[in-house]
Design an enzyme around this catalytic site. Structure first.
Site, PDB file in Angstrom:
ATOM      1  N   ARG A   1       4.851  -8.303  -1.495  1.00 56.98           N
ATOM      2  CA  ARG A   1       5.239  -6.913  -2.601  1.00 56.98           C
ATOM      3  C   ARG A   1       5.714  -6.191  -1.918  1.00 56.98           C
ATOM      4  O   ARG A   1       5.157  -5.641  -1.179  1.00 56.98           O
ATOM      5  CB  ARG A   1       3.481  -6.758  -2.853  1.00 56.98           C
ATOM      6  CG  ARG A   1       3.316  -7.972  -3.686  1.00 56.98           C
ATOM      7  CD  ARG A   1       1.414  -8.156  -3.736  1.00 56.98           C
ATOM      8  NE  ARG A   1       1.130  -7.855  -2.714  1.00 56.98           N
ATOM      9  CZ  ARG A   1      -0.354  -7.434  -2.360  1.00 56.98           C
ATOM     10  NH1 ARG A   1      -1.427  -7.074  -3.949  1.00 56.98           N
ATOM     11  NH2 ARG A   1      -1.388  -7.253  -1.432  1.00 56.98           N
TER      12      ARG A   1
ATOM     13  N   CYS B   1       1.266  -1.051   0.059  1.00 54.54           N
ATOM     14  CA  CYS B   1      -0.054   0.086   0.203  1.00 54.54           C
ATOM     15  C   CYS B   1       0.712   1.439   0.133  1.00 54.54           C
ATOM     16  O   CYS B   1       1.165   2.190  -0.892  1.00 54.54           O
ATOM     17  CB  CYS B   1      -0.998  -0.234   1.386  1.00 54.54           C
ATOM     18  SG  CYS B   1      -2.898  -1.403   0.807  1.00 54.54           S
TER      19      CYS B   1
END
Ligand SMILES: NC(=O)c1ccc[n+]([C@@H]2O[C@H](COP(=O)([O-])OP(=O)(O)OC[C@H]3O[C@@H](n4cnc5c(N)ncnc54)[C@H](O)[C@@H]3O)[C@@H](O)[C@H]2O)c1
Length: 444
Positions: free
Chosen positions: A332, A269
């Site tokens: 990620r 994010c």
């Protein structure tokens, strides 16, 4: 009751002198500006600050506060000197310290002529390291001694704001005294008996940097709000309402969360959303200097860690914590993935311990990310800590996955705990000599 000489009858000095006097101490204000001295002695504030005229008038009338330009007389009549002279920026941004040095030298000479135990307290804002080196040398030279003995040199940064200075004096975020010796701090802490705030004593370098960090943080807050405000305008959102609601979150936003030096951030994010805002700004020809530099600053943190590993030289690495934080298998944009990728490219042999990460359970984008960045992850992951320790010459603790084991005792080689702090890489330390000479911290 203490006898205090306050050097510098400016914004900080005047308020400090008047409040110390109000709290029952005997105070002499010292200033080279004879007009200011005359004003104080006439019970008038030489600066404009709400309530100060009245307070000074009362204190001078009480006989507890007076001012002089005679620094030697002020030292003779006091046991503490609070120095609140200016430390303005020079053209190149360096700190001007000659006023402070001049005052310290005057105090030292006065004490040399009439020796006695004395506290020299720097209240002015001064870069860490200058008190411990330059200012100490000036004081020693003026005292004509090799050691300070019963003269204490410490700092006590000021947190008041002009416009609400009297209120801030009595209700500061905290009182901070910087000295390596708790006993030395006691008389200074005692000056603030009537101040409603927690009192902290820490080393003088830390105390000095707390003041700079606070001012930098305030500036960052203003800039953050302004940049969000600018984005909001361009997006048709209400910037004031956005920032009001951002501030309502006292769990993650206005809180201690994320306020610890450690490793770079990552995850699915933060980098993605910062990129989106920066991209929007480019699209709208908006300059968001601060927000658009955050990712490159984060990248520098990762590079510092990589330099530390490279400088260490050992090529068999054990890495603890691969996902971007403990408790998730999300890989990620994990900075650790980038770190392993880089180190592998440099020819390092790496084993990774992270019980959150099981290759067979990775799915979707997470799996795609790992396939692209660490296709040989299966050969690196270990499930037993012993396997990691057997392999590692150097151990890297990267996330709180490390909390479950006592790595410091179990690993007898080099260990970097990137969660705590990133030291200065040795190669950088060697390289900065020239920069230091070309960029003096203190104005000539
Ligand atoms: N102004 C603020 O809100 C604030 C808040 C916290 C910390 N500080 C820090 O406190 C320090 C003082 O700031 P300020 O705004 O009060 O400065 P200022 O310029 O208002 O006051 C400095 C005073 O020192 C006097 N002075 C100069 N040389 C002198 C000497 N040799 N002997 C005695 N007096 C001398 C000047 O005449 C002046 O009156 C700075 O380091 C500043 O960064 C300021």
């Amino acid at each position: 009751m203490k006898k205090v000489a306050v050097f510098g009858m400016g914004y900080v000095g005047c308020v400090t002198a008047a409040c110390l006097s109000q709290d029952g101490h005997s105070v002499i204000g010292v200033d080279v500006d004879t007009d200011k001295v005359a004003e104080v002695n006439a019970g008038k504030a030489p600066i404009s600050e709400r309530g100060l005229d009245d307070l000074l008038g009362t204190q001078v009338a009480s006989g507890r506060l007076r001012a002089t330009s005679d620094s030697a007389a002020a030292v003779a009549a006091s046991d503490v000197a609070m120095i609140a002279v200016g430390t303005p920026s020079a053209e190149d941004g360096s700190v001007t310290v000659h006023i402070l040095e001049g005052v310290i030298a005057e105090i030292g000479r006065a004490l040399r002529a009439n020796p006695k135990p004395y506290h020299v307290v720097i209240r002015s804002t001064l870069l860490p390291g200058l008190l411990e080196t330059r200012m100490k040398e000036v004081l020693l030279s003026a005292l004509g001694r090799d050691s300070l003995n019963d003269v204490v040199l410490c700092n006590n940064p000021e947190f008041l704001r002009e416009g609400s200075a009297l209120k801030d004096y009595y209700h500061p975020p905290y009182v901070l005294v910087g000295t390596d010796n708790q006993a030395d701090a006691a008389p200074i802490v005692a000056l603030y008996e009537k101040v409603e705030a927690e009192k902290f004593v820490t080393d003088s370098r830390t105390a000095a940097l707390v003041k700079y960090a606070c001012n930098a943080f305030h500036a960052v807050k203003v800039t953050f709000a302004n940049e969000i405000g600018a984005v909001a305008k361009a997006m048709g959102a209400d910037g004031h309402e956005v920032m009001r609601l951002v501030s309502e979150d006292t769990k993650l936003n206005i809180s201690k969360a994320y306020m610890r030096p450690g490793f770079a951030f990552g995850g699915s994010c933060l980098p993605k959303d910062l990129r989106a805002i920066s991209r929007f700004a480019e699209h709208e020809a908006l300059r968001l200097n601060m927000l658009s530099s955050v990712l490159s600053s984060n990248e520098s943190q990762l590079k510092r860690a990589l330099k530390m590993v490279r400088d260490n030289g050992q090529k068999k690495v054990g890495l603890v914590g691969l996902s971007f934080k403990n408790g998730t298998d999300d890989l990620r944009e994990s900075p650790m993935v980038e770190m392993v990728e880089t180190l592998t490219g440099w020819g390092y042999s790496i084993k990774i311990y992270d019980p959150n990460v099981t290759l067979s359970r990775l799915r979707g984008r997470n799996l795609g990310y790992i396939d692209r960045h660490l296709p040989h992850l299966a050969q690196m992951l270990v499930t037993e800590t012993e396997d990691l320790l057997d392999h590692a010459e150097v151990l890297l603790l990267c996330t709180d996955v490390a909390n479950d084991h006592d790595w410091h005792t179990r690993h007898d080689g080099k260990l970097f705990d990137f969660r705590m702090d990133l030291a200065r890489p040795e190669s950088v330390e060697r390289a900065v000599k020239e920069t230091r000479e070309a960029t003096p911290l203190v104005a000539a």
